[in-house]
Design an enzyme around this catalytic site. Structure first.
Site, PDB file in Angstrom:
ATOM      1  N   CYS B  82       0.843  -1.196   0.000  1.00 53.47           N
ATOM      2  CA  CYS B  82       0.000   0.000   0.000  1.00 53.47           C
ATOM      3  C   CYS B  82       0.885   1.255   0.000  1.00 53.47           C
ATOM      4  CB  CYS B  82      -0.994  -0.034   1.153  1.00 53.47           C
ATOM      5  SG  CYS B  82      -2.321   1.170   0.984  1.00 53.47           S
ATOM      6  N   HIS B 193      -3.822  -4.954  -0.265  1.00 50.04           N
ATOM      7  CA  HIS B 193      -3.341  -5.499   1.004  1.00 50.04           C
ATOM      8  C   HIS B 193      -3.404  -7.022   0.981  1.00 50.04           C
ATOM      9  CE1 HIS B 193      -2.990  -1.824   3.469  1.00 50.04           C
ATOM     10  NE2 HIS B 193      -3.880  -1.352   2.614  1.00 50.04           N
ATOM     11  N   GLU B 195      -2.370  -8.999   3.153  1.00 51.52           N
ATOM     12  CA  GLU B 195      -2.701  -9.479   4.503  1.00 51.52           C
ATOM     13  C   GLU B 195      -4.174  -9.290   4.827  1.00 51.52           C
ATOM     14  OE1 GLU B 195      -1.516  -6.632   3.713  1.00 51.52           O
ATOM     15  OE2 GLU B 195      -1.841  -5.091   5.239  1.00 51.52           O
TER      16      GLU B 195
END
Lengths: 251, 213
Positions: B82, B193, B195
């Site tokens: 990001c 993202h 994650e």
């Protein structure tokens, strides 16, 4: 292409996931982490944890729950309820939240939204609006989890929050919340037309058709569901395939 | 061999999820702002959310910009996520013009929706990944992903490399093709993202760790 987001909202009181009707009469519905894991495993797009009594008691107690959630849930997590200071946001993010939902403190001090978005970025700041219909098609913003009234018309308030730096609006209809009678479509349409940031609509889902009706009539960006999932009225997969069959594509 | 991953801790955003994801794929995580520890790790991740200028300032205050340059020069695997990806570029235009790390030539600017567009900004959405021009994901962190797999985006600004060869993946939003991932030698960045991108995201993290062995 843009995808509709399906979000599970889990209200929490004293370590338990709870659910009320019109934000009152709270009943325990399970362990918040177990529910969140179950929804993640079945393909939910995001999770929102709301501390249902935090605004009332001046604190947010969700850190442990968020901390546990980050170990096995890999979708965005929003935390709300009792977020009052920059330090509260830092604590929530440190525990593993991606965004915070702010209502009461924004009503009390709009500058807080501006400060929060400057420090953490707009993407982190979800402005939460709890709205109640007051007749002749107008709605007022409430705070303290629906306990306290303001004289702010929600349309103007939504625009103000956007200008203040909010990255998303989470809109909850107090009238429909927990009733399973369907969303307040007029309300959602008004807010969706008033702002250019994404709008999350919640409050009232009771059957699959309520979701497709809402999205079809308002073009809302995300739908928050609680009762339907907590009470096993539908699974995440069933909701997504219902929406997908009607052309509303989720991930 | 267990891969040690230095996650750059510079006070920006939620790093819990990236740690959770690294744990899940069996990496050893070192969350720190200590230059020596970071420079000793097998691989490095630069997370980040928020404003470009603020994030860059936080890195500089800790002298971590130099640490990152030294690390990437060593040819070990580096991943920016990001804003951590955006910082790799030369310049960022959020709240005024700011110099980035300048590791990948390019600019970070506001997503320019067409004037008639009603699409919301920020771009907060799951969205589909497609290969950049002349790109093949073999050997990259996207290896094994199908074209069009969904990952989670949340951003209003987007980095565009000067050299289109650096674009590993794109996504489409309101008719625009946005750079979703960059790769330049040992340096990878993703605007989305991983994650926060469910099982697809975990696979991307796992690929990154495998590349780092």
């Amino acid at each position: 292409m843009k995808k509709l987001r399906l979000i599970a909202r889990i209200d929490v009181k004293n370590e338990y996931a709870i659910k009320g009707i019109q934000l009152e009469g709270l009943r325990k519905v399970g362990d918040p982490n177990k529910l969140a894991s179950k929804y993640y495993q079945s393909g939910i797009d995001e999770i929102i944890f709301m501390d249902a009594v935090a605004a009332y008691y001046d604190r947010n107690s969700l850190s442990d729950i968020i901390d546990r959630a980050t170990k096995d849930i890999f979708v965005p997590i929003t935390v709300g309820g009792g977020i009052r200071t920059i330090e509260d946001i830092r604590t929530a993010l440190k525990a593993g939240a991606d965004k915070v939902a702010i209502n009461t403190q924004a009503i009390k001090r709009l500058e807080f939204v501006e400060e929060a978005s400057k420090v953490f970025g707009s993407q982190c700041v979800v402005a939460s609006i709890t709205a109640k219909r007051v007749g002749d098609g107008t709605y007022l913003a409430y705070y303290d989890n629906g306990r306290e009234e303001t004289d702010r018309d929600v349309v103007g308030w939504a625009k103000t929050l956007q200008e203040g730096g909010a990255g998303e609006i989470m809109l909850t209809s107090i009238d429909m919340e927990g009733t399973r009678k369907g969303f307040d479509i007029d309300l959602v349409r008004m807010i969706k037309e008033a702002v250019s940031i994404p709008v999350i609509a919640g409050g009232g889902a009771g059957k699959n058709g309520h979701l497709s009706e809402l999205v079809g009539q308002t073009g809302v960006d995300a739908v928050a569901v609680a009762s339907m999932l907590h009470y096993d009225l539908a699974s995440v997969g069933e909701l997504k395939s219902h929406l997908g069959n009607r052309g509303f594509i989720t991930r | 061999m267990t891969v040690s991953v230095g996650v750059v801790d510079y006070g920006i955003g939620n790093v819990k999820s990236i740690i959770g994801a690294l744990d899940k794929v069996g990496a050893q995580v070192i969350l720190t702002d200590n230059p020596e520890q970071l420079l000793q790790s097998d691989a490095m991740i630069l997370p980040g959310v928020g404003a470009f200028g603020h994030a860059m300032q936080q890195l500089k205050e800790r002298n971590l910009d130099q640490v990152i340059r030294e690390f990437t020069d060593s040819k070990r695997q580096f991943l920016g996520i990001c804003v951590g990806m955006q910082l790799l570029f030369t310049t960022g235009e959020e709240f005024g013009e700011h110099a980035g790390l300048g590791i990948i030539p390019g600019t970070v600017s506001k997503i320019s929706l067409k004037s008639e567009s009603t699409a919301p900004l920020p771009h907060i959405s799951w969205n589909e990944l497609y290969a950049g021009d002349n790109q093949n994901w073999a050997g990259s962190i996207l290896e094994g992903l199908g074209s069009g797999e969904n990952v989670y985006f949340v951003h209003s600004y987007v980095g565009t490399p000067d050299c289109s060869q650096d674009i590993l993946a794109v996504t489409e939003y309101d008719g625009l093709h946005l750079c979703a991932a960059v790769q330049h030698e040992n340096i990878t960045g993703c605007q989305f993202h991983p994650e926060k991108s469910g099982e697809t995201g975990l696979k991307i993290i796992d690929n990154f760790i495998k590349k780092s062995r």
